[in-house]
Write a protein that holds these residues in place. Structure first.
Motif, short mmCIF file in Angstrom:
data_model
loop_
_atom_site.label_atom_id
_atom_site.label_comp_id
_atom_site.label_asym_id
_atom_site.label_seq_id
_atom_site.Cartn_x
_atom_site.Cartn_y
_atom_site.Cartn_z
N ALA A 153 -89.56 -57.79 94.94
CA ALA A 153 -89.76 -58.77 96.12
C ALA A 153 -88.99 -58.04 97.37
N GLU A 185 -84.48 -66.48 98.25
CA GLU A 185 -85.13 -65.21 98.16
C GLU A 185 -85.88 -64.95 99.53
N GLY A 186 -86.02 -63.78 100.17
CA GLY A 186 -86.70 -63.64 101.49
C GLY A 186 -85.61 -63.71 102.67
N ARG A 236 -88.58 -65.73 92.52
CA ARG A 236 -90.03 -65.11 92.83
C ARG A 236 -90.46 -65.42 94.08
N VAL A 237 -91.35 -64.28 94.68
CA VAL A 237 -91.98 -64.51 95.83
C VAL A 237 -93.38 -64.09 95.84
N GLY A 238 -94.22 -65.01 95.61
CA GLY A 238 -95.64 -64.77 95.41
C GLY A 238 -95.88 -64.03 94.05
N ASP A 239 -96.16 -62.70 93.86
CA ASP A 239 -96.34 -62.05 92.82
C ASP A 239 -95.25 -60.84 92.53
N GLN A 240 -94.18 -61.11 93.37
CA GLN A 240 -93.21 -60.24 93.31
C GLN A 240 -91.86 -60.93 92.85
N GLN A 241 -91.07 -60.12 92.27
CA GLN A 241 -89.76 -60.86 91.56
C GLN A 241 -88.58 -60.20 92.36
N TRP A 274 -93.69 -54.26 92.40
CA TRP A 274 -93.48 -55.98 91.93
C TRP A 274 -92.16 -56.47 92.49
#
Length: 316
Positions: free
Chosen positions: A31, A9-10, A153-158, A29
């Motif tokens: 990512a 992710e990212g 999940r990336v931090g508080d994002q999905q 929310w």
């Protein structure tokens, strides 16, 4: 690498820069990667694959549209529109309308189809094929006994929702790397009443305390509602991953027997032996031949063009 991870992710494809054009606070929310990858598809793309239904010479029930500038995979669309990766139709064998099993899986997970990683979408198709040829009913409880949920999940994002085997491994991943598919998505829109209606069903209505709402005659009240979300939604994440799964005690005797039949098929596959560049048997650090267990080849299974090819691959 886990059973269902593609590009971490990212990370976007090296050819495409993430550009977040989403201003909708309802999607805060989501990512960075799904927010920032624009579709590279154009109407003039010579590789564009737009066969999304088996209508033969009949009427066209669904139309394929290239997303407008600023519209991403997670964006909501009007008139019953929803995003799909081209790969789902080109290589995974999906056809619209979704069948009852597919719609029920999306509904149980409470996700739009494009929220699922391609490996998860491939597992859904491969599971149905294997069940068909083992004469096992392809039920949702059995599916969620075989697979469990994995989230990116990336931090508080999905990001995308993935699936991996819960216990006994049966299927190989469709792709090791997800590079390439994420930039090739389009919008599917129903253009006939039949197509639009396929996205809906009569759903039971419940009261705030969770009890069923009954009419004056004591019958369950229903309403016409979507079978599954058409746009990316955060509601899936309101439940823990284990809450979607089926324990062995929750399966029917038929489902438990079906699970054993699937494991038996895989057990019959001969292990794969590794060889060196010269053709000699490769050895591990203990000096023993390097072997690896074999599982149902998901990619090869979904590439089969006939029932005979599928049976030959599965050894049935």
């Amino acid at each position: 690498m886990s059973d269902t991870e593609g590009v971490p992710e990212g990370q976007a494809s090296s050819k495409h820069k993430l550009v977040d054009t989403i201003a909708d606070p309802e999607l805060a929310w989501v990512a960075p990667e799904p927010r920032g990858i624009a579709s590279v598809l154009t109407a003039n793309d010579s590789w564009l694959y737009t066969i999304v239904e088996n209508n033969g010479a009949g009427p066209v029930n669904w139309e394929v549209h290239v997303p407008a500038e600023g519209e991403q995979i997670c964006s909501p669309y009007t008139e019953g529109g929803f995003t799909m990766y081209e790969l789902a139709f080109r290589e995974l064998g999906y056809k619209l309308p979704f069948n009852d099993f597919e719609a029920e899986v999306f509904g149980r997970l409470n996700v739009a189809p494009s929220q699922l990683h391609p490996n998860a979408m491939a597992f859904i198709r491969a599971y149905q094929v294997l069940c068909r040829y083992l004469e096992v009913e392809a039920t949702v409880p059995l599916f969620f006994h075989i697979f469990k949920i994995q989230r990116q999940r990336v931090g508080d994002q999905q990001g995308w929702v993935s699936l991996k085997h819960a216990s006994s491994k049966i299927f190989k991943m469709f792709v090791e790397s997800a590079r390439g598919f994420k930039e090739r998505y389009y919008v599917i829109k129903p253009v006939k009443e039949f197509a639009l209606n396929s996205l809906y069903m009569d759903k039971p209505v419940f009261l705030e305390d969770g009890s069923p709402q009954l009419d004056e005659e004591g019958e369950q009240v229903t309403e016409w509602g979507l079978r599954f979300p058409l746009a990316w939604t955060s509601e899936h994440f309101q439940m823990g991953t284990k809450e979607y799964l089926s324990a062995a005690m929750d399966l029917t005797p038929e489902e438990r027997a079906g699970f054993l039949k699937m494991k038996a098929v895989v057990k019959k596959f001969k292990p794969c032996t590794f060889t060196t560049a010269t053709g000699a048997v490769a050895l591990d650090k203990y000096g023993k031949p390097r072997v690896e267990a074999r599982f149902v080849n998901t990619k090869a299974l979904l590439a089969c063009k006939s029932v005979e090819e599928e049976k030959l691959l599965l050894g049935i």
